[in-house]
Design a protein around this motif. Structure first.
Motif, mmCIF file in Angstrom:
data_model
loop_
_atom_site.group_PDB
_atom_site.id
_atom_site.type_symbol
_atom_site.label_atom_id
_atom_site.label_comp_id
_atom_site.label_asym_id
_atom_site.label_seq_id
_atom_site.Cartn_x
_atom_site.Cartn_y
_atom_site.Cartn_z
ATOM 1 N N GLY A 82 0.858 -1.186 0.000
ATOM 2 C CA GLY A 82 0.000 0.000 0.000
ATOM 3 C C GLY A 82 0.885 1.223 0.000
ATOM 4 O O GLY A 82 1.932 1.240 0.642
ATOM 5 N N LEU A 90 -5.232 11.903 -3.666
ATOM 6 C CA LEU A 90 -6.582 11.354 -3.825
ATOM 7 C C LEU A 90 -7.136 11.735 -5.197
ATOM 8 O O LEU A 90 -6.779 12.762 -5.754
ATOM 9 C CB LEU A 90 -7.492 11.904 -2.725
ATOM 10 N N ARG A 98 -15.338 6.128 -2.614
ATOM 11 C CA ARG A 98 -14.859 5.576 -3.891
ATOM 12 C C ARG A 98 -13.343 5.627 -3.994
ATOM 13 O O ARG A 98 -12.725 4.765 -4.618
ATOM 14 C CB ARG A 98 -15.523 6.281 -5.069
ATOM 15 N N ASN A 99 -12.729 6.632 -3.396
ATOM 16 C CA ASN A 99 -11.270 6.649 -3.321
ATOM 17 C C ASN A 99 -10.769 5.412 -2.580
ATOM 18 O O ASN A 99 -9.841 4.739 -3.027
ATOM 19 C CB ASN A 99 -10.784 7.912 -2.600
ATOM 20 N N VAL A 100 -11.407 5.112 -1.452
ATOM 21 C CA VAL A 100 -10.983 3.967 -0.632
ATOM 22 C C VAL A 100 -11.228 2.653 -1.377
ATOM 23 O O VAL A 100 -10.472 1.697 -1.256
ATOM 24 C CB VAL A 100 -11.702 3.982 0.728
ATOM 25 N N PHE A 102 -10.857 2.070 -4.402
ATOM 26 C CA PHE A 102 -10.081 1.981 -5.639
ATOM 27 C C PHE A 102 -9.306 0.672 -5.793
ATOM 28 O O PHE A 102 -9.275 0.087 -6.868
ATOM 29 C CB PHE A 102 -9.125 3.168 -5.744
ATOM 30 N N GLN A 112 -16.512 -5.037 -0.376
ATOM 31 C CA GLN A 112 -15.997 -3.677 -0.567
ATOM 32 C C GLN A 112 -16.619 -2.730 0.455
ATOM 33 O O GLN A 112 -15.918 -1.947 1.098
ATOM 34 C CB GLN A 112 -16.306 -3.163 -1.976
ATOM 35 N N ILE A 116 -14.649 -0.629 3.295
ATOM 36 C CA ILE A 116 -14.703 0.841 3.319
ATOM 37 C C ILE A 116 -15.129 1.311 4.709
ATOM 38 O O ILE A 116 -14.505 2.196 5.300
ATOM 39 C CB ILE A 116 -15.684 1.372 2.240
ATOM 40 N N VAL A 144 -7.548 9.827 4.696
ATOM 41 C CA VAL A 144 -8.205 9.068 3.628
ATOM 42 C C VAL A 144 -7.160 8.297 2.811
ATOM 43 O O VAL A 144 -7.360 7.128 2.460
ATOM 44 C CB VAL A 144 -9.036 9.980 2.693
ATOM 45 N N ALA A 145 -6.027 8.949 2.533
ATOM 46 C CA ALA A 145 -4.957 8.281 1.776
ATOM 47 C C ALA A 145 -4.471 7.035 2.520
ATOM 48 O O ALA A 145 -4.223 5.985 1.911
ATOM 49 C CB ALA A 145 -3.807 9.254 1.531
ATOM 50 N N ARG A 148 -7.166 4.354 2.224
ATOM 51 C CA ARG A 148 -7.123 3.761 0.882
ATOM 52 C C ARG A 148 -5.984 2.742 0.779
ATOM 53 O O ARG A 148 -6.131 1.672 0.196
ATOM 54 C CB ARG A 148 -6.953 4.861 -0.173
ATOM 55 N N ALA A 151 -6.971 -0.486 2.952
ATOM 56 C CA ALA A 151 -8.196 -1.238 2.616
ATOM 57 C C ALA A 151 -7.939 -2.615 1.991
ATOM 58 O O ALA A 151 -8.621 -3.581 2.342
ATOM 59 C CB ALA A 151 -9.114 -0.390 1.742
#
Ligand code: ADP
Ligand code: ADP
Length: 227
Positions: A82, A90, A98-100, A102, A112, A116, A144-145, A148, A151
């Motif tokens: 990751g 992002l 939706r970013n997460v 990806f 999914q 999330i 958030v990054a 992501r 995840a």
């Protein structure tokens, strides 16, 4: 076994040897920080592990699987890594959720959604799932990054100067949140920083690089107390 092994890895760019005979074993759940002056090979090391660059010599193993050596080459999407890189921002046109999502395309819709929810709760951003990146603060975007990156449950998370765009007060908070999330998920991580305080407060081990070489790899106490 080890989560990550570098075995005599070297990388040259023209006349510059950016990484020279790097050997390193990282235990599962270990949090490693890479420090050293600008140009010493920290980013190169992360790129080699991520598969964004190919070593000239040596081998890299992730969770016991060879991802790069003389005969083997696995591209980034086939490595369990990751990334939290400054230049992997992002996606601005995708919501937080939706970013997460990806990196989760191969999972069922239900799985999914579960992932999330799990990672956004982990970074305490569940309430912002439907927002867009520009609606978030810098610290929230950084969290958030991280969500992501976590995840897909990678074997190793690589972070390249992840807090450097944040102001000093925020940096300490986001750093603490990041370490807590990595600890809670028992995720193995390598974090590049040029900040000694950051290395001292985040790492189980500090790897000191200089001119493409690993000079020292030891606990923060031993590294920063040494003459
Ligand atoms: P750090 O992350 O520690 O600042 P880097 O890994 O970015 O160091 O760079 C190590 C050395 O390799 C530097 O001398 C840099 O100029 C060189 N280098 C890195 N990437 C490239 C590249 N793509 N092409 C040419 N030289 C590079
Ligand atoms: P155990 O080995 O005790 O089953 P794990 O270390 O696999 O626990 O995970 C601990 C908790 O963290 C679990 O609730 C799991 O769902 C969650 N978790 C594990 N990996 C991740 C991840 N990459 N992102 C988010 N949550 C995770």
């Amino acid at each position: 076994g080890d989560a990550l092994v570098l075995d005599d890895v070297s990388k040259r760019y023209g006349a510059v040897t950016a990484a020279r005979d790097l050997s390193l074993s990282v235990a599962p759940g270990e949090l490693l920080t890479l420090i050293g002056p600008s140009g010493c090979g920290k980013s190169t090391t992360l790129r080699l592990v991520a598969g964004l660059d190919r070593p000239d010599a040596g081998a890299i193993r992730i969770d016991g699987e060879t991802v790069a050596d003389r005969r083997t080459w696995r591209p980034p999407e086939r490595r369990r890594v990751g990334l939290v890189f400054q230049d992997h921002a992002l996606f601005p046109h995708l919501s937080v959720a939706r970013n997460v999502a990806f990196g989760l395309a191969r999972l069922s819709r239900a799985e999914q959604q579960r992932r999330i929810g799990e990672v956004l709760e982990l970074v305490r951003l569940g309430h912002l799932a439907k927002r867009y990146p520009h609606e978030l603060s810098g610290g929230e975007q950084q969290r958030v990054a991280l969500a992501r990156a976590l995840a897909p449950r990678p074997a190793v998370v690589l972070l390249d100067e992840p807090f450097s765009s944040l102001d000093e007060t925020l940096r300490a908070q986001v750093r603490a949140d990041t370490v807590a999330a990595l600890r809670e998920t028992k995720t193995t991580a390598m974090l590049v920083t040029h900040d000694q305080t950051e290395a001292l407060s985040t790492g189980d081990r500090v790897v000191v690089m200089c001119a493409g070489l690993i000079e020292q790899a030891d606990t923060p106490q031993r590294v920063f107390e040494s003459p």
